[in-house]
Each structure stands twice: as C-alpha cells, then as structure tokens.
Design a protein around this motif. Structure first.
Motif, PDB file in Angstrom:
ATOM      1  N   TRP A   1    -107.623 -87.087 101.550  1.00  0.00           N
ATOM      2  CA  TRP A   1    -107.478 -85.823 100.699  1.00  0.00           C
ATOM      3  C   TRP A   1    -108.136 -86.149  99.366  1.00  0.00           C
ATOM      4  O   TRP A   1    -108.705 -85.295  98.971  1.00  0.00           O
ATOM      5  CB  TRP A   1    -106.202 -85.320 100.584  1.00  0.00           C
ATOM      6  N   MET A   2    -107.794 -87.303  98.805  1.00  0.00           N
ATOM      7  CA  MET A   2    -108.325 -87.665  97.454  1.00  0.00           C
ATOM      8  C   MET A   2    -109.817 -87.950  97.605  1.00  0.00           C
ATOM      9  O   MET A   2    -110.569 -87.546  96.575  1.00  0.00           O
ATOM     10  CB  MET A   2    -107.452 -88.954  96.932  1.00  0.00           C
ATOM     11  N   VAL A   3    -110.275 -88.724  98.523  1.00  0.00           N
ATOM     12  CA  VAL A   3    -111.671 -88.902  98.244  1.00  0.00           C
ATOM     13  C   VAL A   3    -112.562 -87.721  98.607  1.00  0.00           C
ATOM     14  O   VAL A   3    -113.820 -87.490  98.019  1.00  0.00           O
ATOM     15  CB  VAL A   3    -112.254 -89.995  99.337  1.00  0.00           C
ATOM     16  N   ILE A   4    -112.323 -86.824  99.355  1.00  0.00           N
ATOM     17  CA  ILE A   4    -113.102 -85.483  99.473  1.00  0.00           C
ATOM     18  C   ILE A   4    -112.910 -84.774  98.235  1.00  0.00           C
ATOM     19  O   ILE A   4    -113.926 -83.998  97.634  1.00  0.00           O
ATOM     20  CB  ILE A   4    -112.380 -84.655 100.699  1.00  0.00           C
TER      21      ILE A   4
ATOM     22  N   VAL B   1    -113.810 -75.651  92.359  1.00  0.00           N
ATOM     23  CA  VAL B   1    -114.781 -76.396  93.114  1.00  0.00           C
ATOM     24  C   VAL B   1    -114.130 -77.549  94.039  1.00  0.00           C
ATOM     25  O   VAL B   1    -114.286 -77.787  95.454  1.00  0.00           O
ATOM     26  CB  VAL B   1    -115.877 -76.840  92.443  1.00  0.00           C
ATOM     27  N   ILE B   2    -113.389 -78.343  93.411  1.00  0.00           N
ATOM     28  CA  ILE B   2    -112.565 -79.440  94.066  1.00  0.00           C
ATOM     29  C   ILE B   2    -111.721 -78.858  95.286  1.00  0.00           C
ATOM     30  O   ILE B   2    -111.816 -79.313  96.431  1.00  0.00           O
ATOM     31  CB  ILE B   2    -111.752 -80.074  93.254  1.00  0.00           C
TER      32      ILE B   2
ATOM     33  N   ARG C   1    -112.111 -79.312  99.586  1.00  0.00           N
ATOM     34  CA  ARG C   1    -110.996 -79.692 100.382  1.00  0.00           C
ATOM     35  C   ARG C   1    -110.687 -78.586 101.296  1.00  0.00           C
ATOM     36  O   ARG C   1    -110.561 -78.912 102.560  1.00  0.00           O
ATOM     37  CB  ARG C   1    -109.760 -80.003  99.567  1.00  0.00           C
ATOM     38  N   ASP C   2    -110.663 -77.296 100.973  1.00  0.00           N
ATOM     39  CA  ASP C   2    -110.499 -76.135 102.011  1.00  0.00           C
ATOM     40  C   ASP C   2    -111.432 -76.145 103.262  1.00  0.00           C
ATOM     41  O   ASP C   2    -111.493 -75.856 104.124  1.00  0.00           O
ATOM     42  CB  ASP C   2    -110.434 -74.845 101.062  1.00  0.00           C
TER      43      ASP C   2
ATOM     44  N   SER D   1    -110.135 -77.108 106.667  1.00  0.00           N
ATOM     45  CA  SER D   1    -109.886 -75.804 107.467  1.00  0.00           C
ATOM     46  C   SER D   1    -108.628 -75.153 106.864  1.00  0.00           C
ATOM     47  O   SER D   1    -107.823 -74.804 107.905  1.00  0.00           O
ATOM     48  CB  SER D   1    -110.008 -76.364 108.818  1.00  0.00           C
ATOM     49  N   GLN D   2    -108.578 -74.739 105.997  1.00  0.00           N
ATOM     50  CA  GLN D   2    -107.242 -74.203 105.250  1.00  0.00           C
ATOM     51  C   GLN D   2    -107.592 -72.767 104.995  1.00  0.00           C
ATOM     52  O   GLN D   2    -106.775 -71.850 105.412  1.00  0.00           O
ATOM     53  CB  GLN D   2    -106.743 -75.002 103.966  1.00  0.00           C
ATOM     54  N   TYR D   3    -108.546 -72.496 104.101  1.00  0.00           N
ATOM     55  CA  TYR D   3    -108.893 -71.089 103.578  1.00  0.00           C
ATOM     56  C   TYR D   3    -110.378 -70.728 103.749  1.00  0.00           C
ATOM     57  O   TYR D   3    -111.224 -71.749 103.364  1.00  0.00           O
ATOM     58  CB  TYR D   3    -108.156 -70.783 102.446  1.00  0.00           C
TER      59      TYR D   3
END
Length: 269
Positions: free
Chosen positions: A72-75, A219-220, A224-225, A229-231
C-alpha cells in the motif's frame, strides 16, 4: 482564459524542444559520475529499498483495506516522490535559467514542464519496482480498474503543469517563496496520505475530509484505488470536482501572472 490558451499552445508547440532539453540536462547532471545516467534508475530503487527496510521489515502494519502495508505504501509513495521532485525543481526552473531567458527568444513557460519530463524516467522505474513488490508480497494482479490509471496519470500531469507555472512565476516575484514551498512540501509528505491511511476510523472524520481536499492526496489515493480495485474516480465526485477546480485556479492565476510579468523576469531576477 486567453492566457491559458497561449500557455497550452506553447507547451504543445515545443514538445520536441522540451524532450531534447530534458535529455541534455540529464546527461549534463551525471556526466561527471562514473555510473552516469544509471543513477536516474538506481536512485529511485535505493529509495524504495530504504522504505522497504523501514516499513516492510522494521514495522509490521496493515491497512483498513486488508492490503499489505508495504504494498500500500510503495504504490502511494511513487507518485509522491515524482510530484515532490517536479514541484521543487519547477519552482526554481525560471530563476535558474536566467541566462537562457536573457540571451535568446525562448518560450519561458516550458521551463517548468521540462522538469516534469526529466523526472519521468525515475517515476517509471519506481512504479515498475512498486508493482513488482506488490505482486510478490500481496499477489497484486491486473484488473479492469487499472484502466483508470491513465486518468490519474493525466490528472497528475495537469496538476504539476498548473502548479509548476504558478510556483515558478511566484518564485521570481517573491524570492523567499521557494524556501516557503519546500517547507510546505515537507509538511504535505505527512498530510497527503503517503504513510498513513486517513480514510480509517483512527482519524476524526472532519480532519480526514479536510485532508482529502489536498490535490496530492487525490492523486496518491487515486493510484491506490486503481491498483487495489477499490473505486472508480467518478465514485468520488466531490473530490474530483474540487481537484479540477484547484487545477483550473492555479492554471488561471499562474498563466496570468506569468504573461503579465514575463517581460520583466530578467530585471526581477
């Protein structure tokens, strides 16, 4: 709006020049180094490695979405490193190129954009390495949501162009502004969702909503989204509208100030 049209025309009409200057600047920056341009790719890998050791091994955490914390952090940190580097370099791009501005007819508005282009190689390297980490640690696989990555990449570029033309002009007008901007960017590192997930119950809802209005956060979280695959981006209409209004604001103000004072840049510097 007329200033924006002129600005866009100069950007698109000088793409070839910007890429060539970016290439030559990269070569000149590393010509005295034994590894030369290899540092363009080695440096972001070192950065990712450091955060891997600190947060992936030193701290065992997770996120509310169930994604491995390091993944999660590196993305999220990949677009942050790029935006931070471009923002700081673009802010002093006109100030540093006073010789070019004074000795030849040159579209000064492209100088901040050149910094945007010259940092892309590091961005691609970090992104590729981040995806590799995400695959091996979290089993990240491509989904249809990855398509909106192109939207968030475009949004990031537009934000950096707008913010870059604004910052580079203000830096010429107000000499202390660059130092102020660097301090603000250090604060934004911790307030843009790079290391902490503000969309959890651990943070007060009003506080989280305020932080979400930050364009860097948009943007960040968007990267991640896309990856996790969240939103879809249209499922966050308020944040999307606020983001593009901020892009338009800095583009309007930045382009207006740039063309108003451009003839006096040499005298001001």
């Amino acid at each position: 709006m007329k200033d924006i049209g002129v600005l866009i025309k100069e950007q698109l009409g000088n793409l070839g020049i910007m890429f060539r200057i970016s290439k030559y600047q990269d070569m000149s920056d590393y010509q005295s180094h034994y590894l030369g341009l290899v540092w363009e790719y080695l440096y972001p890998l070192i950065q990712i490695g450091i955060y891997w050791l600190v947060f992936g091994i030193g701290l065992k955490k997770g996120t509310s979405t169930g994604v491995d914390y390091l993944t999660w952090m590196v993305i999220g940190i990949t677009p942050w490193f790029y935006m931070n580097s471009v923002t700081n370099q673009a802010s002093k791009s006109i100030y540093q190129q006073v010789g070019m501005v004074s000795k030849m007819k040159f579209p000064v508005s492209v100088l901040p954009t050149i910094k945007l282009i010259s940092n892309l190689s590091s961005f691609w390297t970090m992104l590729a390495f981040s995806i590799v980490i995400a695959y091996f640690r979290g089993g990240l696989m491509p989904t249809i949501y990855w398509l909106q990555w192109f939207y968030y990449f475009f949004a990031m570029i537009m934000w950096l162009v707008a913010f870059g033309i604004f910052n580079s002009t203000i830096t010429v007008l107000i000499r202390d502004y660059r130092i102020f901007l660097q301090s603000v960017m250090r604060v934004l590192f911790y307030m843009s969702g790079v290391l902490f997930n503000f969309e959890t119950n651990a943070f007060p809802a009003p506080f989280a909503r305020i932080l979400q209005l930050n364009p860097f956060f948009y943007v960040i979280s968007g990267f991640r989204d896309s990856m996790f695959s969240q939103y879809w981006f249209w499922q966050r209409p308020i944040l999307t509208i606020v983001f593009w209004l901020m892009v338009l604001f800095f583009l309007l103000v930045g382009s207006h100030l740039h063309y108003k004072f451009r003839a006096r840049f040499v005298d001001l510097i």
